[in-house]
Enzyme design. Structure first.
Site, PDB file in Angstrom:
ATOM      1  N   ASP A  30       0.847  -1.198   0.000  1.00 58.11           N
ATOM      2  CA  ASP A  30       0.000   0.000   0.000  1.00 58.11           C
ATOM      3  C   ASP A  30       0.877   1.240   0.000  1.00 58.11           C
ATOM      4  OD1 ASP A  30      -3.272   0.140   0.681  1.00 58.11           O
ATOM      5  OD2 ASP A  30      -2.161   2.039   0.857  1.00 58.11           O
ATOM      6  N   THR A 122     -12.940  -3.651  -9.530  1.00 58.42           N
ATOM      7  CA  THR A 122     -14.030  -3.664 -10.508  1.00 58.42           C
ATOM      8  C   THR A 122     -13.750  -2.613 -11.572  1.00 58.42           C
ATOM      9  OG1 THR A 122     -15.571  -4.403  -8.850  1.00 58.42           O
ATOM     10  CG2 THR A 122     -16.522  -3.337 -10.791  1.00 58.42           C
ATOM     11  N   ARG A 154     -19.220  -9.992  -0.095  1.00 56.49           N
ATOM     12  CA  ARG A 154     -20.120  -9.082   0.618  1.00 56.49           C
ATOM     13  C   ARG A 154     -19.399  -8.577   1.850  1.00 56.49           C
ATOM     14  NH1 ARG A 154     -24.431 -13.078   2.254  1.00 56.49           N
ATOM     15  NH2 ARG A 154     -22.511 -14.272   2.122  1.00 56.49           N
ATOM     16  N   ALA A 255     -37.496  -5.863   1.238  1.00 54.92           N
ATOM     17  CA  ALA A 255     -37.779  -4.449   0.991  1.00 54.92           C
ATOM     18  C   ALA A 255     -37.134  -3.624   2.099  1.00 54.92           C
ATOM     19  CB  ALA A 255     -39.289  -4.230   0.964  1.00 54.92           C
ATOM     20  N   CYS A 263     -20.621  -0.607  -3.532  1.00 55.32           N
ATOM     21  CA  CYS A 263     -20.608  -1.318  -4.816  1.00 55.32           C
ATOM     22  C   CYS A 263     -21.828  -1.070  -5.694  1.00 55.32           C
ATOM     23  CB  CYS A 263     -20.478  -2.811  -4.562  1.00 55.32           C
ATOM     24  SG  CYS A 263     -19.050  -3.170  -3.542  1.00 55.32           S
ATOM     25  N   LYS A 266     -22.144   2.516  -7.198  1.00 59.02           N
ATOM     26  CA  LYS A 266     -21.007   2.797  -8.099  1.00 59.02           C
ATOM     27  C   LYS A 266     -21.072   1.923  -9.358  1.00 59.02           C
ATOM     28  CE  LYS A 266     -16.932   1.006  -6.629  1.00 59.02           C
ATOM     29  NZ  LYS A 266     -16.504  -0.012  -7.598  1.00 59.02           N
TER      30      LYS A 266
END
Ligand code: UGA
Length: 434
Positions: A30, A122, A154, A255, A263, A266
């Site tokens: 990083d 992505t 997730r 609902a 995610c 975007k």
């Protein structure tokens, strides 16, 4: 197998830790040196259940390390994963690929011997082809292949999703790269997880198609919920009944106050752009995006109606502000639309969220933060359940109602029902689609 993971954010860190648990030797890279220092001290910068223990175990075993030295990490690796951020570019809805391309350039100069460069971030269709060009231009002698390997994790369940995936998607251009990818994911072959090998563009588009489909499913049931309210039907019963049809499936039919997170918003936006650019407008996805905005705004109306037409001067207790439970992530959370509207309408908003306070304090000015639900309910005019954290699922409703000035509840995740609320002494109860 030696692997460098470029970018130690959510996806990079979870993937790096899980790959090391497969037995590979992983270096997570990083640019943020304070983050690298933190990781070296054994601290996990994000909240993801189980990640700290898994990270510690693999550091201990000598398979996992952290560095800010990209060149060193790449030179000694057989495969390099690009897992840097691809935020929505300001203004046009595009995924911002600056970080991906920058990483590709640096990798090109550093690689030593045959290397597979895998994109995990992505990215729009065509990005891997572009990454290939960038590397070849920067280092004409480089011996490499590119691969696309989208993630389907997730938040809050990422480790389980990585270790027991429904499928792994790998886009490659030749057998040599396919073999390296197969070796990396070999532990999953042993667990019978299907590995789908495709061309680069199909892998890239699969990721957007999956997220857009899930966002569509949620938005579909949210729209049915609006109609159910109007005609006196119960969306929970409807979702259960249609979900039992094997072709539809019961998941992602809850609902609620609209989808959020890092995610779906975007990726639907990026897919819409890709469609426009290729003269194949993604009309369904575009509609899903605008219906989702409408759903979030309707939640504000619901709360205002519950407060007899105005929230001005009302004390409102909001339970949960993260975009979903088991995460501290606030990105595009429905709370970011709903809470400011309440504050703007003159309400005194009190918030309880087990993990959301750190990010939330920056993003939701003008609210007060509390730890205990019952204490925070003291003298409140209404309680709004926005995120279905486990600790909000079994509240002592009588105690809650007893602490409030007027016992009114907006249950925007349908975790209680009108009977529970009435039994607990709530004079008014509204939920979604019932
Ligand atoms: C999503 C996908 O589920 C992952 O497969 C994918 O890898 C990931 O995006 C990504 O692209 O990185 P995530 O955003 O972590 O994962 O969260 P989800 O659990 O999918 O929830 C998204 C949103 O939809 C939340 O706001 C949630 O509250 C909402 N939701 C979900 C509903 O309102 N109803 C549902 O039935 C399900």
């Amino acid at each position: 197998m030696k692997i460098a993971m470029i970018g130690s954010g959510y996806v990079g860190l979870v993937s790096g830790v899980c790959f090391s648990d497969f037995g590979h030797e992983i270096v997570c890279v990083d640019v943020d040196t304070s983050k690298v220092e933190m990781l070296r001290r054994g601290e996990v910068p994000i909240y993801e259940p189980g990640l700290d223990a898994l990270m510690a175990r693999n550091v201990e075993a000598g398979r996992l390390s952290f560095t800010d030295d990209l060149a060193g990490a790449v030179a000694s690796s057989d495969a390099v994963f690009i897992a840097v951020g691809t935020p929505t570019r300001r203004g046009d809805g595009h995924a911002d690929l600056t970080y991906v391309f920058e990483a590709a350039k640096q990798i090109a100069h550093a690689m030593d011997g045959y290397t597979v460069v895998v994109t995990k971030s992505t990215v729009p269709v065509g990005t891997n082809a572009r990454v290939k060009e960038i590397i070849a231009e920067a280092n004409p002698n480089a011996d490499f292949d590119v691969a696309s390997n989208p993630e389907f994790l997730r938040e809050g369940a990422a480790i389980d999703d990585f270790m027991r995936p429904d499928r792994v998607v790998v886009g490659v251009e030749n057998e040599r790269a396919a073999e390296v990818m197969a070796e990396i994911y070999r532990p999953l072959y042993l667990r019978d997880a299907p590995i789908i090998t495709t061309d680069l563009a199909s892998a890239e588009l699969t990721k957007y198609a999956a997220n857009a489909f899930l966002a569509t499913k949620i938005t579909f049931i949210n729209e049915i919920a609006m109609l159910a309210e109007r005609v006196g039907a119960d969306v929970k019963e409807i979702a259960r009944a249609i979900g039992l049809d094997g072709r539809i499936g019961g998941k992602f039919l809850h609902a609620g106050p609209g989808y959020g997170g890092s995610c779906f918003p975007k990726d639907t936006s990026a897919l819409a752009r890709i469609g426009q650019e290729n003269a194949v407008p993604m009309r369904i996805t575009e509609t899903v995006m605008s219906v989702n905005d409408l759903v979030k705004r309707r939640m504000i109306d619901k709360i205002v109606d519950l407060c007899d037409g105005s929230v001005n001067g009302k004390k409102i207790l909001v339970l949960g502000v993260t975009f979903k439970p088991n995460t501290d992530d606030m990105r595009d959370a429905p709370s970011l639309t709903i809470v400011p509207a309440l504050v703007g309408g003159g309400a005194e908003v009190r918030v309880v969220d087990p993990e959301g306070h750190r990010e939330g304090k920056k993003l939701l000015p003008g609210v007060s933060w509390h730890e205990d639900v019952y204490a925070a309910a003291d003298g409140a005019d209404a309680v709004v359940i926005l995120t279905e954290w486990n600790e909000f699922r079994a509240l002592d409703l009588s105690r809650l109602a007893g602490a409030m000035k007027s016992a009114k509840m907006a249950d925007l995740r349908n975790i209680y029902g009108p009977e529970d609320a009435a039994e607990g002494g709530f004079a008014s109860y509204v939920s979604v689609g019932r």
